[in-house]
Motif scaffolding. Structure first.
Motif, short mmCIF file in Angstrom:
data_model
loop_
_atom_site.label_atom_id
_atom_site.label_comp_id
_atom_site.label_asym_id
_atom_site.label_seq_id
_atom_site.Cartn_x
_atom_site.Cartn_y
_atom_site.Cartn_z
N ALA A 226 0.81 -1.23 0.00
CA ALA A 226 0.00 0.00 0.00
C ALA A 226 0.84 1.27 0.00
O ALA A 226 0.29 2.37 -0.18
N HIS A 227 2.14 1.18 0.18
CA HIS A 227 3.01 2.35 0.23
C HIS A 227 3.05 3.02 -1.15
O HIS A 227 3.21 2.37 -2.18
N HIS A 228 2.85 4.35 -1.15
CA HIS A 228 2.88 5.17 -2.36
C HIS A 228 1.73 4.85 -3.32
O HIS A 228 1.85 5.04 -4.53
N THR A 229 0.61 4.37 -2.80
CA THR A 229 -0.59 4.23 -3.62
C THR A 229 -1.42 5.51 -3.54
O THR A 229 -1.18 6.37 -2.70
N MET A 230 -2.44 5.60 -4.42
CA MET A 230 -3.23 6.81 -4.53
C MET A 230 -4.60 6.61 -3.88
O MET A 230 -5.28 5.63 -4.15
N ILE B 157 -0.13 8.30 -0.74
CA ILE B 157 -0.01 8.08 0.70
C ILE B 157 1.30 7.37 1.01
O ILE B 157 1.95 6.80 0.13
N ILE B 158 1.68 7.44 2.27
CA ILE B 158 2.82 6.69 2.79
C ILE B 158 2.30 5.74 3.88
O ILE B 158 1.36 6.06 4.60
N VAL B 159 2.90 4.57 3.94
CA VAL B 159 2.49 3.55 4.90
C VAL B 159 3.73 3.11 5.68
O VAL B 159 4.77 2.82 5.09
N ASP B 160 3.60 3.09 6.99
CA ASP B 160 4.71 2.69 7.86
C ASP B 160 4.16 1.87 9.02
O ASP B 160 2.95 1.86 9.26
N TYR B 161 5.05 1.17 9.71
CA TYR B 161 4.57 0.42 10.87
C TYR B 161 4.32 1.37 12.04
O TYR B 161 4.66 2.55 12.01
#
Length: 372
Positions: free
Chosen positions: A122-126, A132-136
Motif C-alpha cells: 500500500a506504500h505510495h498508492t493513490m 499516501i505513505i504507509v509505515d509500521y
C-alpha cells in the motif's frame, strides 16, 4: 571514500532526536529548536507512548497511513485498505476542536501477515488523488519515539525546514566523512552500521513480535513437536516411497506378466485368426466350387430342359401333325363314306319303288288267282 556508499542507505532501529535531524546520522548537536525540544522531552521522559487512551489494538497488526487528503473519510480509507486484508479497526485522526481530518490514520488488521502485506503493497498508492505513505506503528514499536508535535517524528517536507531522517520515506545516507564514534557513544546515539548498508529500493522489515520465556518454552515444545512430526513425516514418506517402489516393481512385474499374457494371447488369437481365415478361405473356395458346380449343373439341366422341351415340342408338333393328318384322312374317309352311303341310299331308294310295284303286282295276281 568508497564509491559504493554514494547510493547506500540505512534505517534507524531506535529513535534519537539529534540523530533524526542528521542526513547521515552522525550529528552530535541539534541544528534547530524543534530537535532541541524533542531532545529535552526524551531526556526528561515527558512523553509516554503507551499513555494515550485513544490508542487501542495490537501494534504489531497496525499500520500508520500518512499524507491523506483532507477530504478522505473513514469509509473511503477502509475500502482502500481492505484490499490488503481484513480491517479490524480504523482511526482517522481529527482536530480536537474543528473535527477536520489531520491527514493521517491508524489501521489495524486481523493478523500480522495482513499488516505486512499492507506495509509492503500500500506504500505510495493513490487515495483521493493523494500519494499516501504507509509505515509500521512506530509509537509503540520504536524505542525512544518522539512524535512530530513535540519536535520529533520522521520525514517531513523540505519547505518546513524540519526534515527528519531514518524512516522509510527519508532514510539515512551512508556517511562520507569520518564517524565520531566516541561522541555518538557519549550521547547514546547508535552508529551507522558499516558494512551492512542497504539500497534505496530495499524496504526495511517491520519489527517482529518478541517472545517471552513462556512463549519460548512453548515455541521450543512446538519446535520439538514439529521436528518429531517432521521426522515421523519423513519416515512415513520413506516408507511410502519404499512401498511405492515395491508396488511399482510388483506392478511392473504384473504388467510384464500381463504383457506377456497379452502378447501370447495376441499371438494365439492371430494364429487362430489366420487358421480361421485359411479355413474360411478353403470353405469359401469349396463353397464357390460347389456353387460353380451347381451353376454348371443348373446350366446343364437348363440346357437339357431346353433340349427336352425342344424335343418334346418337336414330338408334339409331329404328333399334332400326325393327328391332324390322321384326322384329315379320317375326315376324308368319313366324307367318302358319307358320300358312298348317300350314293347307296340313293340307289336303294331307286330300287325300292320297283320292288314295291313288283310286290303289289304279285299281290294282285295272287288275289286274282284266289278269286278266280
Amino acid at each position: 571514500m568508497n564509491g559504493n556508499k554514494i547510493n547506500a542507505v540505512f534505517y534507524a532501529e531506535s529513535y534519537h532526536p539529534i540523530q533524526a535531524g542528521s542526513i547521515d546520522g552522525t550529528d552530535i548537536h541539534p541544528h534547530d529548536n524543534a530537535i532541541y525540544r524533542a531532545h529535552l522531552c526524551a531526556s526528561a521522559g515527558l512523553y509516554d507512548p503507551f499513555g494515550d487512551p485513544k490508542v487501542i489494538g495490537d501494534p504489531y497488526c497496525t499500520v500508520f497511513v500518512g499524507r491523506l487528503s483532507r477530504h478522505t473519510s473513514e469509509d473511503t480509507l477502509r475500502e482502500a485498505m481492505s484490499n490488503y486484508g481484513r480491517v479490524k479497526n480504523l482511526r482517522l485522526v481529527r482536530h480536537i476542536v474543528t473535527g477536520a481530518s489531520r491527514g493521517y490514520a491508524f489501521v489495524e488488521y486481523e493478523t500480522e501477515r495482513e499488516m505486512r502485506s499492507a506495509y509492503k503493497d500500500a506504500h505510495h498508492t493513490m487515495i483521493d488523488d493523494c500519494k499516501i505513505i504507509v509505515d509500521y506503528y512506530r509509537q509503540q514499536l520504536m524505542p525512544g519515539w518522539i512524535p512530530r508535535r513535540l519536535g520529533g517524528g520522521l520525514g517531513g517536507e523540505k519547505e518546513s525546514g524540519q526534515l527528519r531522517f531514518g524512516g522509510r520515506e527519508k532514510p539515512f545516507r551512508a556517511p562520507l566523512k569520518p564517524i565520531p564514534f566516541d561522541d555518538l557513544k557519549r550521547l547514546g546515539i547508535p552508529p551507522p552500521p558499516e558494512g551492512r548498508y542497504m539500497s534505496r529500493f530495499q524496504d526495511p522489515s517491520p519489527p517482529r513480535r518478541e517472545r517471552n520465556s513462556v512463549d519460548r518454552e512453548g515455541s521450543q515444545k512446538r519446535d520439538v513437536q514439529d521436528r518429531t512430526h517432521k521426522r515421523s513425516f519423513v519416515d512415513s514418506e520413506d516408507r511410502y516411497h519404499k512401498r511405492n517402489s515395491l508396488d511399482q516393481e510388483d506392478h511392473s512385474h504384473k504388467w510384464n506378466s500381463v504383457e506377456r499374457d497379452e502378447h501370447y494371447s495376441e499371438r494365439t488369437s492371430a494364429d487362430r485368426y489366420h487358421k480361421r481365415s485359411s479355413l474360411d478361405q478353403d470353405e469359401h473356395s469349396h463353397k464357390w466350387s460347389a456353387v460353380e458346380r451347381e451353376e454348371h449343373y443348373s446350366e446343364r439341366t437348363s440346357e437339357d430342359r431346353d433340349d427336352r422341351s425342344h424335343n418334346m415340342s418337336s414330338s408334339r408338333r409331329e404328333e399334332r401333325h400326325h393327328k391332324r393328318s390322321s384326322s384329315s384322312r379320317s375326315h376324308k374317309r368319313s366324307s367318302k363314306d358319307r358320300d358312298e352311303h348317300t350314293r347307296k341310299s340313293h340307289k336303294h331308294s331307286d330300287h325300292s319303288p320297283r320292288h314295291e310295284r313288283r310286290s303289289t303286282s304279285c299281290d294282285l295276281s295272287s288275289d286274282l288267282s284266289k278269286v278266280g
